[in-house]
Design a protein around this motif. Structure first.
Motif, mmCIF file in Angstrom:
data_model
loop_
_atom_site.group_PDB
_atom_site.id
_atom_site.type_symbol
_atom_site.label_atom_id
_atom_site.label_comp_id
_atom_site.label_asym_id
_atom_site.label_seq_id
_atom_site.Cartn_x
_atom_site.Cartn_y
_atom_site.Cartn_z
ATOM 1 N N LEU A 140 -13.890 -2.455 5.101
ATOM 2 C CA LEU A 140 -12.264 -2.382 5.304
ATOM 3 C C LEU A 140 -12.021 -1.679 6.512
ATOM 4 C CD1 LEU A 140 -10.398 -0.098 4.214
ATOM 5 C CD2 LEU A 140 -11.825 1.772 4.484
ATOM 6 N N ALA A 141 -12.592 -1.516 7.699
ATOM 7 C CA ALA A 141 -12.322 -1.579 9.472
ATOM 8 C C ALA A 141 -11.908 -3.032 9.465
ATOM 9 C CB ALA A 141 -13.548 -0.840 10.079
ATOM 10 N N ALA A 142 -12.868 -3.907 9.358
ATOM 11 C CA ALA A 142 -12.916 -5.816 9.509
ATOM 12 C C ALA A 142 -11.147 -5.761 8.856
ATOM 13 C CB ALA A 142 -13.314 -6.414 9.465
ATOM 14 N N LEU A 143 -10.322 -5.546 7.237
ATOM 15 C CA LEU A 143 -8.888 -6.146 7.074
ATOM 16 C C LEU A 143 -8.184 -5.394 7.812
ATOM 17 C CD1 LEU A 143 -11.023 -5.787 3.322
ATOM 18 C CD2 LEU A 143 -10.313 -7.988 4.823
ATOM 19 N N CYS A 144 -8.858 -4.154 7.813
ATOM 20 C CA CYS A 144 -7.309 -3.276 8.583
ATOM 21 C C CYS A 144 -7.101 -3.493 9.781
ATOM 22 C CB CYS A 144 -7.791 -2.044 8.565
ATOM 23 S SG CYS A 144 -7.774 -1.001 6.634
ATOM 24 N N ARG A 145 -7.966 -4.013 10.435
ATOM 25 C CA ARG A 145 -7.532 -4.107 12.115
ATOM 26 C C ARG A 145 -6.871 -5.166 12.582
ATOM 27 N NH1 ARG A 145 -12.404 -5.453 15.999
ATOM 28 N NH2 ARG A 145 -12.730 -3.433 16.086
ATOM 29 N N PRO A 146 -6.723 -6.601 11.828
ATOM 30 C CA PRO A 146 -5.831 -7.252 12.460
ATOM 31 C C PRO A 146 -4.079 -6.965 11.481
ATOM 32 C CG PRO A 146 -7.353 -8.158 10.492
ATOM 33 C CD PRO A 146 -7.428 -7.137 10.928
ATOM 34 N N LEU A 147 -4.175 -6.183 10.077
ATOM 35 C CA LEU A 147 -2.862 -5.913 9.015
ATOM 36 C C LEU A 147 -2.825 -4.490 10.367
ATOM 37 C CD1 LEU A 147 -3.922 -6.232 5.745
ATOM 38 C CD2 LEU A 147 -3.089 -8.059 7.651
ATOM 39 N N GLY A 148 -3.178 -4.363 11.373
ATOM 40 C CA GLY A 148 -2.516 -2.731 11.930
ATOM 41 C C GLY A 148 -2.301 -1.359 11.321
ATOM 42 N N ILE A 149 -3.258 -1.684 9.886
ATOM 43 C CA ILE A 149 -3.425 -0.427 8.847
ATOM 44 C C ILE A 149 -4.937 0.304 9.813
ATOM 45 C CG2 ILE A 149 -3.932 0.056 6.586
ATOM 46 C CD1 ILE A 149 -3.336 -2.365 5.726
ATOM 47 N N ASP A 150 -4.436 1.465 9.449
ATOM 48 C CA ASP A 150 -5.787 2.518 9.751
ATOM 49 C C ASP A 150 -6.446 2.817 8.773
ATOM 50 O OD1 ASP A 150 -7.327 4.630 10.637
ATOM 51 O OD2 ASP A 150 -5.320 6.226 10.961
ATOM 52 N N PRO A 151 -7.469 2.484 8.824
ATOM 53 C CA PRO A 151 -8.643 2.544 7.737
ATOM 54 C C PRO A 151 -8.733 4.375 7.774
ATOM 55 C CG PRO A 151 -9.477 1.970 9.544
ATOM 56 C CD PRO A 151 -8.312 1.807 9.862
ATOM 57 N N HIS A 152 -9.050 4.580 8.070
ATOM 58 C CA HIS A 152 -8.995 6.352 8.382
ATOM 59 C C HIS A 152 -7.512 7.371 7.267
ATOM 60 C CE1 HIS A 152 -10.883 6.410 11.854
ATOM 61 N NE2 HIS A 152 -11.283 6.158 11.779
ATOM 62 N N ALA A 153 -6.475 6.668 7.374
ATOM 63 C CA ALA A 153 -5.536 6.579 6.532
ATOM 64 C C ALA A 153 -5.439 6.204 4.357
ATOM 65 C CB ALA A 153 -3.655 6.228 7.044
ATOM 66 N N ILE B 124 -8.554 6.118 3.614
ATOM 67 C CA ILE B 124 -9.763 6.354 2.834
ATOM 68 C C ILE B 124 -8.875 7.967 2.367
ATOM 69 C CG2 ILE B 124 -11.487 8.279 3.984
ATOM 70 C CD1 ILE B 124 -12.007 5.882 3.341
ATOM 71 N N THR B 125 -8.362 8.635 3.196
ATOM 72 C CA THR B 125 -6.881 10.077 3.014
ATOM 73 C C THR B 125 -6.547 9.533 1.400
ATOM 74 O OG1 THR B 125 -7.457 10.730 4.882
ATOM 75 C CG2 THR B 125 -5.513 11.434 4.308
ATOM 76 N N ARG B 126 -5.492 9.017 1.521
ATOM 77 C CA ARG B 126 -5.135 8.078 0.361
ATOM 78 C C ARG B 126 -6.041 8.529 -0.680
ATOM 79 N NH1 ARG B 126 -0.097 4.680 -0.744
ATOM 80 N NH2 ARG B 126 -0.536 4.186 -2.864
ATOM 81 N N ALA B 127 -7.178 7.469 -0.570
ATOM 82 C CA ALA B 127 -8.276 7.662 -1.562
ATOM 83 C C ALA B 127 -8.386 9.052 -2.191
ATOM 84 C CB ALA B 127 -9.242 6.024 -1.027
ATOM 85 N N ASN B 128 -8.942 9.410 -1.043
ATOM 86 C CA ASN B 128 -9.445 11.307 -1.762
ATOM 87 C C ASN B 128 -8.100 11.760 -2.791
ATOM 88 O OD1 ASN B 128 -12.093 11.271 -0.713
ATOM 89 N ND2 ASN B 128 -11.398 11.516 1.068
ATOM 90 N N ARG B 129 -6.386 11.794 -1.686
ATOM 91 C CA ARG B 129 -6.472 11.767 -2.608
ATOM 92 C C ARG B 129 -5.909 11.304 -3.714
ATOM 93 N NH1 ARG B 129 -2.926 11.556 2.137
ATOM 94 N NH2 ARG B 129 -2.053 9.684 1.368
ATOM 95 N N GLN B 130 -5.838 9.994 -4.565
ATOM 96 C CA GLN B 130 -5.835 9.687 -5.504
ATOM 97 C C GLN B 130 -7.341 10.006 -6.265
ATOM 98 O OE1 GLN B 130 -6.064 5.075 -3.737
ATOM 99 N NE2 GLN B 130 -4.217 5.526 -4.604
ATOM 100 N N ILE C 195 0.423 -1.624 -0.213
ATOM 101 C CA ILE C 195 -0.159 -0.071 -0.063
ATOM 102 C C ILE C 195 1.157 0.830 0.188
ATOM 103 C CG2 ILE C 195 -1.936 1.709 0.974
ATOM 104 C CD1 ILE C 195 -2.610 -1.342 2.907
ATOM 105 N N VAL C 196 1.580 0.809 1.514
ATOM 106 C CA VAL C 196 2.678 2.394 0.443
ATOM 107 C C VAL C 196 3.521 2.992 -0.145
ATOM 108 C CG1 VAL C 196 4.763 3.338 2.240
ATOM 109 C CG2 VAL C 196 2.964 2.228 3.288
ATOM 110 N N PHE C 197 4.042 1.784 -0.602
ATOM 111 C CA PHE C 197 4.907 1.911 -2.064
ATOM 112 C C PHE C 197 4.757 1.926 -3.703
ATOM 113 C CE2 PHE C 197 7.811 0.429 1.279
ATOM 114 C CZ PHE C 197 8.496 1.516 2.039
#
Length: 91
Positions: free
Chosen positions: A46-59, A61-67, A10-12
Motif C-alpha cells: 500500500l505504501a509503495a503504491l501510494c508514494r509515487p501517486l502522492g496519496i496518503d496511505p493513512h487516509a 486506511i481511515t477511508r477503509a475503516n469507514r467503509q 478514489i476520492v469520487f
C-alpha cells in the motif's frame, strides 16, 4: 492512467462493491506467505503504491475503516471471509 485520475477515482467513488473481489484476491495472493509477514507485506505494498501517486496511505486506511462500518450494516460475503480468515488463520 495518470496519478490524478487514480486519486480522483478514489476520492469520487463510493461504490464499495467494486472493491470486495479485488480485496479478496489480495488476501488470496498472500495466504501462502508466512502468517507473521502477511499484514506487513500488504501494508508495504500500500505504501509503495501510494508514494509515487502522492496519496496518503493513512487516509486510505481511515477511508477503509469507514467503509467497513458500511459493510457491517449489510451482508458482504467477501469482506466477511477476509475477517474470518484473520480471526481463524492469523491468530
Amino acid at each position: 492512467m495518470s496519478p490524478a485520475s487514480v486519486r480522483d477515482g478514489i476520492v469520487f467513488s463510493s461504490d464499495l462493491g467494486r472493491l470486495k473481489v479485488p480485496a479478496f484476491r489480495v488476501l488470496d495472493a498472500v495466504q501462502d506467505v508466512r502468517k507473521d509477514c502477511q499484514l506487513e507485506a500488504i501494508a508495504l505494498t500500500l505504501a509503495a503504491l501510494c508514494r509515487p501517486l502522492g496519496i496518503d496511505p493513512h487516509a486510505l486506511i481511515t477511508r477503509a475503516n469507514r467503509q467497513l462500518v458500511q459493510t457491517d450494516a449489510t451482508r458482504n460475503p467477501h469482506i466477511e471471509a477476509i475477517a474470518d480468515y484473520a480471526a481463524g488463520e492469523l491468530k
